[in-house]
Design an enzyme around this catalytic site. Structure first.
Site, PDB file in Angstrom:
ATOM      1  N   TYR A 140       1.081  -1.061  -0.165  1.00 37.46           N
ATOM      2  CA  TYR A 140      -0.240   0.392   0.237  1.00 37.46           C
ATOM      3  C   TYR A 140       0.990   1.363   0.300  1.00 37.46           C
ATOM      4  O   TYR A 140      -0.077   2.453  -0.515  1.00 37.46           O
ATOM      5  CB  TYR A 140      -0.529  -0.329   1.083  1.00 37.46           C
ATOM      6  CG  TYR A 140      -2.529  -0.950   0.855  1.00 37.46           C
ATOM      7  CD1 TYR A 140      -1.866  -1.900  -0.315  1.00 37.46           C
ATOM      8  CD2 TYR A 140      -3.674  -0.577   1.559  1.00 37.46           C
ATOM      9  CE1 TYR A 140      -3.244  -2.748  -0.203  1.00 37.46           C
ATOM     10  CE2 TYR A 140      -4.299  -1.555   1.533  1.00 37.46           C
ATOM     11  CZ  TYR A 140      -4.504  -2.581   0.056  1.00 37.46           C
ATOM     12  OH  TYR A 140      -5.746  -2.871  -0.417  1.00 37.46           O
ATOM     13  N   LYS A 192       2.868 -15.042   3.544  1.00 35.24           N
ATOM     14  CA  LYS A 192       3.322 -15.138   2.287  1.00 35.24           C
ATOM     15  C   LYS A 192       4.626 -15.441   2.024  1.00 35.24           C
ATOM     16  O   LYS A 192       4.923 -15.284   0.855  1.00 35.24           O
ATOM     17  CB  LYS A 192       2.527 -14.602   1.137  1.00 35.24           C
ATOM     18  CG  LYS A 192       2.363 -15.412  -0.611  1.00 35.24           C
ATOM     19  CD  LYS A 192       1.342 -16.767  -0.219  1.00 35.24           C
ATOM     20  CE  LYS A 192       1.435 -16.934  -2.016  1.00 35.24           C
ATOM     21  NZ  LYS A 192       0.335 -18.638  -1.585  1.00 35.24           N
ATOM     22  N   ASP A 226      -3.557 -17.426   2.307  1.00 32.94           N
ATOM     23  CA  ASP A 226      -4.973 -18.296   1.380  1.00 32.94           C
ATOM     24  C   ASP A 226      -5.676 -19.306   1.628  1.00 32.94           C
ATOM     25  O   ASP A 226      -6.078 -19.906   2.531  1.00 32.94           O
ATOM     26  CB  ASP A 226      -3.977 -19.006   0.115  1.00 32.94           C
ATOM     27  CG  ASP A 226      -2.692 -19.365   0.262  1.00 32.94           C
ATOM     28  OD1 ASP A 226      -1.841 -18.776   0.503  1.00 32.94           O
ATOM     29  OD2 ASP A 226      -1.993 -20.874  -0.600  1.00 32.94           O
ATOM     30  N   ASP A 250      -6.310  -6.006   5.073  1.00 35.91           N
ATOM     31  CA  ASP A 250      -6.949  -5.731   4.544  1.00 35.91           C
ATOM     32  C   ASP A 250      -8.154  -7.110   3.863  1.00 35.91           C
ATOM     33  O   ASP A 250      -9.779  -6.299   4.101  1.00 35.91           O
ATOM     34  CB  ASP A 250      -7.313  -4.744   2.917  1.00 35.91           C
ATOM     35  CG  ASP A 250      -8.108  -3.342   2.232  1.00 35.91           C
ATOM     36  OD1 ASP A 250      -8.457  -3.382   3.439  1.00 35.91           O
ATOM     37  OD2 ASP A 250      -7.589  -2.411   1.411  1.00 35.91           O
TER      38      ASP A 250
END
Ligand code: NAI
Length: 357
Positions: A140, A192, A226, A250
């Protein structure tokens, strides 16, 4: 005489302790309706805040040409505490999101998003998850550009994310500290790092370093984002506090809001070293603005987080009990919760519950 002076002093002190200066931004769309409801309910709770009302968003553009006027920023610099209604970001006008600007201006590095089942009979019972999202770094930061090739100006798009050791440490400490102070048992680090080995690897590595300081007091585990998204749908009860980077936070925070009835029930807190801003997660809902049917609960629950933040958990507990009773015992529900109640009905019911408490 001395007695009276002391009594006066004591009552001033109580007044100061009870009524904390805070900035109030009614915002756009349904903002003024839901903030009016929240102020009325807080009045019934003994007026814990003294409001400095300031305009932001479209309402401010109409007045001063700027969605984030200097008067609003000055007010928050002074009070270091704000309750903010939703602010509409004009699409395609060149204005940067006011919410992002506020986060950057006050370095509000921690976004706290609790999700708790308030209405039983939904898809999931007994959900109680707190998500802590890093608010200033990651993808971001939006360091983005295009590379033109063969006359196509947008042939290649590049975005660089930035996570720092210091930023990762600060948010991990916030999450573990929050867990400890709020009687939580476990923090799950979401990342991740199997693919984004540097960008989210540094976050995972640093969060585990922080976890060591809390060993024996707060448990820790981790999930790849995930897998976490799937587990949240299959078996959400395994999660307690989740800490994660900006983009993942988010997305996952909206997912956990969905587990407990949607955005109308989702509060958020943006907390920094110098200020804290509390808000509903939803936007200005222009489709229902002015109709008197908006659900004020997300903003009201955000006020509960604000009371916790300033050390008034006693009032926050009363407020949450009145909300629970209104939903559960009085069966008062706005349209987004499948009911027919208006904003006014819900406000009155909560005020009644507080007055009878
Ligand atoms: P939205 O959250 O305003 O509305 C999405 C849907 O949820 C609409 O159908 C709306 O009626 C419903 N809804 C939202 N809050 C509700 C409530 N309290 N009670 C009952 N129903 C409710 O999202 P949308 O339409 O994408 O955004 C509208 C504007 O809000 C945009 O300008 C956007 O930039 C801004 N926005 C501001 C945020 C903030 O200030 N934190 C956050 C999200 C959007």
């Amino acid at each position: 005489m001395l007695y009276y002076l002391l009594e006066d002093y004591a009552s001033c002190l109580v007044l100061t302790l009870q009524s904390i200066p805070a900035t109030l931004v009614p915002g756009d769309g349904i903002g003024p309706e839901i903030t009016a409801a929240v102020v009325e309910i807080l009045d019934a709770l003994g007026k814990p805040f003294t409001w400095d009302i300031q305009q932001g968003g479209m309402a401010a553009i109409e007045k001063s040409g700027d969605p984030l006027p200097a008067a609003l920023l000055d007010s928050i610099r002074r009070t270091r505490l704000a309750l903010k209604g939703p602010l509409a970001t004009p699409v395609g006008s060149g204005f940067r999101s006011v919410n992002v600007r506020l986060r950057e201006e006050f370095k509000l590095y921690a976004n706290l998003r609790p999700a708790r089942t308030l209405i039983s009979g939904g898809r999931y019972e007994d959900i109680d998850i707190v998500l802590v999202r890093e608010n200033l770094e990651g993808l971001y930061v939006a360091f983005e550009h295009y590379i033109p090739i063969d006359g196509d100006p947008h042939a290649v798009a590049i975005s660089s994310g930035v996570n720092t050791r210091a930023g990762s440490r600060r948010i991990a400490e916030f999450a573990f500290d929050y867990a400890l102070k709020n009687g939580r048992k476990k923090v799950t680090i979401v990342h991740k790092a199997n693919v984004l080995k540097a960008l989210t690897g540094i976050f995972l590595e640093t969060a585990y370093q922080v976890a060591k300081k809390y060993e024996g007091r707060v448990a820790v585990d981790d999930r790849i984002v995930d897998a976490c998204a799937m587990q949240l749908v299959l078996k959400p009860w395994q999660f307690d506090v989740i800490v994660t980077t900006n983009l993942f936070g988010d997305i996952l925070s909206d997912e956990i809001a969905g587990l407990v009835g949607g955005l109308g029930m989702a509060p958020g807190a943006n907390i920094g070293v110098d200020a804290a801003i509390f808000e509903a997660v939803h936007g200005s809902a222009p489709d229902i603005a002015g109709k008197g049917v908006a659900n004020p609960l997300a903003l009201l629950l955000a006020t509960g987080l604000m009371l916790d933040h300033v050390g008034r958990s006693d009032a926050a507990v009363k407020l949450r009990a009145a909300i629970d009773a209104t939903l559960r015992d009085d069966g008062i529900r706005t349209g987004d919760l499948g009911g027919k109640a208006t904003t006014r009905d819900m406000t009155q019911s909560i005020v009644r519950r507080l007055s009878n408490a």
